[in-house]
Scaffold this motif. Structure first.
Motif, short mmCIF file in Angstrom:
data_model
loop_
_atom_site.label_atom_id
_atom_site.label_comp_id
_atom_site.label_asym_id
_atom_site.label_seq_id
_atom_site.Cartn_x
_atom_site.Cartn_y
_atom_site.Cartn_z
N GLY A 55 -30.03 8.41 -26.07
CA GLY A 55 -29.58 7.05 -25.85
C GLY A 55 -28.08 6.89 -25.91
O GLY A 55 -27.58 5.77 -26.08
N LEU A 56 -27.33 7.97 -25.71
CA LEU A 56 -25.87 7.92 -25.81
C LEU A 56 -25.20 7.77 -24.45
O LEU A 56 -23.98 7.60 -24.38
N LEU A 57 -25.98 7.86 -23.38
CA LEU A 57 -25.48 7.55 -22.04
C LEU A 57 -26.14 6.26 -21.57
O LEU A 57 -27.28 5.98 -21.93
N PRO A 58 -25.46 5.50 -20.74
CA PRO A 58 -26.03 4.22 -20.28
C PRO A 58 -27.19 4.46 -19.33
O PRO A 58 -27.25 5.50 -18.66
N PRO A 59 -28.12 3.53 -19.24
CA PRO A 59 -29.24 3.68 -18.29
C PRO A 59 -28.76 3.87 -16.86
O PRO A 59 -29.44 4.51 -16.05
N SER A 60 -27.57 3.34 -16.53
CA SER A 60 -27.05 3.42 -15.16
C SER A 60 -26.31 4.71 -14.87
O SER A 60 -25.78 4.89 -13.77
N PHE A 61 -26.25 5.65 -15.82
CA PHE A 61 -25.49 6.88 -15.63
C PHE A 61 -25.93 7.61 -14.36
O PHE A 61 -27.12 7.69 -14.05
N ALA A 62 -24.95 8.13 -13.64
CA ALA A 62 -25.24 8.87 -12.40
C ALA A 62 -24.54 10.22 -12.43
O ALA A 62 -23.45 10.36 -13.01
N LEU A 63 -25.18 11.22 -11.82
CA LEU A 63 -24.62 12.57 -11.76
C LEU A 63 -24.67 13.06 -10.31
O LEU A 63 -25.74 13.06 -9.69
N VAL A 64 -23.52 13.47 -9.80
CA VAL A 64 -23.43 13.99 -8.44
C VAL A 64 -23.04 15.45 -8.49
O VAL A 64 -22.03 15.82 -9.10
N GLY A 65 -23.83 16.30 -7.86
CA GLY A 65 -23.49 17.71 -7.76
C GLY A 65 -22.80 18.00 -6.44
O GLY A 65 -23.13 17.40 -5.40
N PHE A 66 -21.84 18.90 -6.47
CA PHE A 66 -21.11 19.30 -5.25
C PHE A 66 -21.08 20.82 -5.21
O PHE A 66 -20.63 21.47 -6.17
N ALA A 67 -21.54 21.40 -4.13
CA ALA A 67 -21.54 22.86 -4.01
C ALA A 67 -21.79 23.24 -2.56
O ALA A 67 -22.24 22.42 -1.74
N ARG A 68 -21.53 24.49 -2.26
CA ARG A 68 -21.76 25.01 -0.91
C ARG A 68 -23.21 25.48 -0.82
O ARG A 68 -23.53 26.67 -0.80
N ARG A 85 -35.45 21.80 -18.65
CA ARG A 85 -36.64 22.36 -19.33
C ARG A 85 -36.32 23.67 -20.03
O ARG A 85 -36.93 24.00 -21.06
N ALA A 86 -35.38 24.44 -19.48
CA ALA A 86 -35.04 25.73 -20.08
C ALA A 86 -34.05 25.61 -21.24
O ALA A 86 -34.10 26.41 -22.18
N GLY A 87 -33.15 24.61 -21.19
CA GLY A 87 -32.05 24.61 -22.15
C GLY A 87 -31.89 23.39 -23.01
O GLY A 87 -31.04 23.41 -23.93
N ALA A 88 -32.65 22.32 -22.79
CA ALA A 88 -32.45 21.10 -23.59
C ALA A 88 -32.87 21.33 -25.04
O ALA A 88 -33.82 22.06 -25.32
N ARG A 89 -32.15 20.67 -25.95
CA ARG A 89 -32.43 20.81 -27.38
C ARG A 89 -33.30 19.68 -27.90
O ARG A 89 -33.82 19.75 -29.01
N THR A 90 -33.40 18.61 -27.13
CA THR A 90 -34.27 17.50 -27.52
C THR A 90 -35.58 17.59 -26.75
O THR A 90 -35.65 18.23 -25.70
N PRO A 91 -36.65 16.96 -27.25
CA PRO A 91 -37.95 17.04 -26.58
C PRO A 91 -37.88 16.48 -25.16
O PRO A 91 -37.18 15.50 -24.91
N PHE A 92 -38.64 17.09 -24.26
CA PHE A 92 -38.68 16.59 -22.88
C PHE A 92 -39.61 15.40 -22.82
O PHE A 92 -40.75 15.45 -23.27
N ARG A 93 -39.08 14.30 -22.23
CA ARG A 93 -39.86 13.07 -22.08
C ARG A 93 -39.84 12.66 -20.62
O ARG A 93 -38.78 12.50 -20.02
N GLU A 94 -41.03 12.48 -20.05
CA GLU A 94 -41.14 12.18 -18.63
C GLU A 94 -40.43 10.89 -18.26
O GLU A 94 -39.79 10.79 -17.21
N ASN A 99 -35.94 8.25 -15.35
CA ASN A 99 -34.79 7.34 -15.27
C ASN A 99 -33.50 8.09 -14.93
O ASN A 99 -32.69 7.63 -14.13
N LEU A 100 -33.31 9.26 -15.56
CA LEU A 100 -32.10 10.05 -15.30
C LEU A 100 -32.10 10.55 -13.86
O LEU A 100 -31.07 10.51 -13.16
N SER A 101 -33.24 11.03 -13.38
CA SER A 101 -33.30 11.64 -12.05
C SER A 101 -33.04 10.63 -10.94
O SER A 101 -32.63 11.01 -9.84
N GLU A 102 -33.27 9.35 -11.20
CA GLU A 102 -32.99 8.33 -10.18
C GLU A 102 -31.50 8.23 -9.87
O GLU A 102 -31.13 7.73 -8.81
N GLY A 103 -30.65 8.72 -10.78
CA GLY A 103 -29.21 8.68 -10.55
C GLY A 103 -28.62 10.00 -10.12
O GLY A 103 -27.39 10.18 -10.14
#
Length: 514
Positions: A55-68, A85-94, A99-103
């Motif tokens: 809960g330390l990032l806002p619900p509206s947070f967005a992430l853009v990847g840039f690569a070739r 799924r491989a590296g998170a330290r907190t439990p995975f919650r669908e 919500n994160l993937s929408e951004g």
């Protein structure tokens, strides 16, 4: 800030009114260059999920990847999902992931493609309209330093660095911050042509570790330690970062860089500065930097670098029960390479507090174990009212700050042996571990640092002055080594070259065995 406030468990690196309240980032977007690299997959993407999950990032947070890569948004989403799924330290919650993937968005392109950056600008604008990111953007350059200039120029030309109204633009870069003083200055000039100095965040992930920050609490919140933290009582200081792994497929980066540039210039000199600094007037960014810069400016090299430095290269040997190859036999390494995998050196800090106290720094790969620590070793008592045979196993008192892997503090002192006939005194240790003392787990270093970037909170990030002072210390050593013969070989699984032990014995001292 008073030591009492530090002692109550309030983080001295924060300046908000209530330091025990969670610090939540405001609306923002992060654009990540280098999303296909190991750092992004293993550290950055899991850290972003963990921050969002806490809960330390806002619900509206967005992430853009840039690569070739010829990816669509959903392809990038799968890459992020797998990394989480491989590296998170907190439990995975669908629900959190949904919500994160929408951004999440992806923009394909190369760094020298203006059209790709135009598309990036359109994507960021669209996200702002859809999710309300406030026009705030952090650009994370997880890319080789040689590409910084190109990316910064493209960001500027596409209008992505333009700040409108109260919005902000920040750039994050990973070490190495140059390979010598001249290149570090050139890098700063490139960045500062596009971003203001206060908007440039140089990440040293070691400074995000809780234990490193607790050096300040240990020193300045405790009357027990600070009065003896000086040359009247301290004999010497040892700062060690040892790794039990080899170059782990990083030949392209590591060869030609070496242990000193890779670790001492940034990590270990920062630890030295935190250990030796005076108490700042405040624990904000300016106060901390000022005191660290004073220490780095006061560091001097011994006159004879041949006797006060050591460099080595790991040869074949045994790492535990496993036979491992030497550095020159690693894939991608030139058989005639003179790159060091071990670096040890002696420095002095010419201040009133530390005059005459040597600081010994060492780092290496394929050493006896993985450990990072700061050992403050004290002088022997001026008089012992015991027979020599009573204290023959008694060493020097020491305070050892363990940075990794088992964060904590160990104090070594002398105690009477129970049941012994007469007064037999022997070394004992008193141990404090953060994991057993506190119920909450320490955040991963990148969680802390990414959150600080998004909050615009700069105390943990070195400015270009600190970087340049560090290179002024290391450059003469690198030039000296360049004129010498090949690095000394040391068997994998040992504690480095023979010359490192000789360097210490000349001063009547020995390296600690962590």
């Amino acid at each position: 800030m008073s030591p009492a406030r530090v002692a109550r468990g309030i983080n001295p690196l924060r300046h908000a009114d209530d330091r025990r309240m969670p610090r939540i980032a405001g609306p923002c977007c992060m654009v990540m260059f280098g999303v296909t690299g190991d750092l992004a997959r293993k550290k950055l993407l899991p850290a972003i999920y963990d921050l969002y999950n806490r809960g330390l990032l806002p619900p509206s947070f967005a992430l853009v990847g840039f690569a070739r890569r010829d990816w669509e948004d959903q392809d990038f989403g799968k890459i992020v999902y797998d990394a989480v799924r491989a590296g998170a330290r907190t439990p995975f919650r669908e629900d959190v992931w949904r919500n994160l993937s929408e951004g999440l968005r992806f923009v394909p392109g190369s760094f020298d493609d203006p059209d790709a950056f135009t598309e990036l600008a359109n994507t960021v604008k669209q996200l702002d309209e859809e999710r309300g990111t406030g026009g705030n953007i952090a650009f994370y350059l997880s890319i080789p330093p040689g590409s910084f200039s190109t990316v910064c120029q493209q960001l500027d030309a596409s209008g992505l660095t333009d700040q409108k109204n109260d919005s902000w633009r920040r750039v994050v870069i990973e070490k190495p911050f140059g390979h010598d003083l001249a290149s570090a200055r050139a890098l700063s000039e490139v960045l500062e042509r596009v971003f203001p100095p206060d908007s440039i965040f140089r990440i040293d992930h070691y400074l995000g570790k809780e234990t490193v920050q607790n050096i300040l609490a240990l020193r300045f919140a405790n009357q027990l330690f600070e009065p003896v933290w000086n040359s009247h009582y301290v004999d010497h200081v040892q700062i060690t970062m040892a790794e039990d792994i080899g170059i782990a497929g990083r030949a392209g980066y590591y060869d030609g860089i070496g242990a000193a540039r890779d670790v001492i210039q940034n990590h270990l000199l920062q630890l030295l500065a935190l250990t030796a600094m005076e108490q700042p007037n405040s624990f904000d960014a300016g106060g901390l930097r000022q005191e660290k810069e004073k220490v780095l400016a006061a560091v001097s090299l011994p006159d004879d670098l041949g006797k006060s430095t050591a460099r080595g290269q790991y040869a074949a040997g045994w790492q535990g029960s496993k036979k491992v190859i030497g550095y020159l036999d690693e894939d991608g390494i030139n058989k005639r390479s003179t790159t060091e995998t071990y670096a040890g050196l002696k420095l002095e800090v010419h201040t009133r507090r530390w005059a005459g106290v040597p600081f010994y720094l060492r780092t290496g790969k394929r050493l006896g174990k993985r450990v990072t620590e700061i050992a403050v070793v004290f002088k022997r008592a001026p008089h012992l009212p015991f027979a020599d045979t009573d204290t023959e196993e008694l060493g020097q008192n020491a305070i050892v700050i363990r940075v990794q892997p088992d964060e904590g503090v160990t104090i070594r002192f002398g105690s009477k042996v129970p049941g012994a006939t007469g007064m037999e005194v022997r070394d004992v240790t008193m141990d404090f571990g953060y994991g057993s003392a506190f119920t909450e787990s320490s955040p991963e270093a990148y969680e802390r640092l990414i959150l600080d970037v998004l909050l615009g909170d700069p105390p943990l990030f070195p400015r270009h002055e600190e970087v340049e002072l560090s290179w002024k210390i290391l450059d003469p050593i690198e030039r000296f080594w360049a004129r010498q013969s090949r690095p000394e070989q040391y068997p994998a699984g040992t504690w480095g070259p023979h010359s490192a032990d000789v360097m210490m014995r000349r001063d009547g001292r020995t390296w600690r065995m962590p």
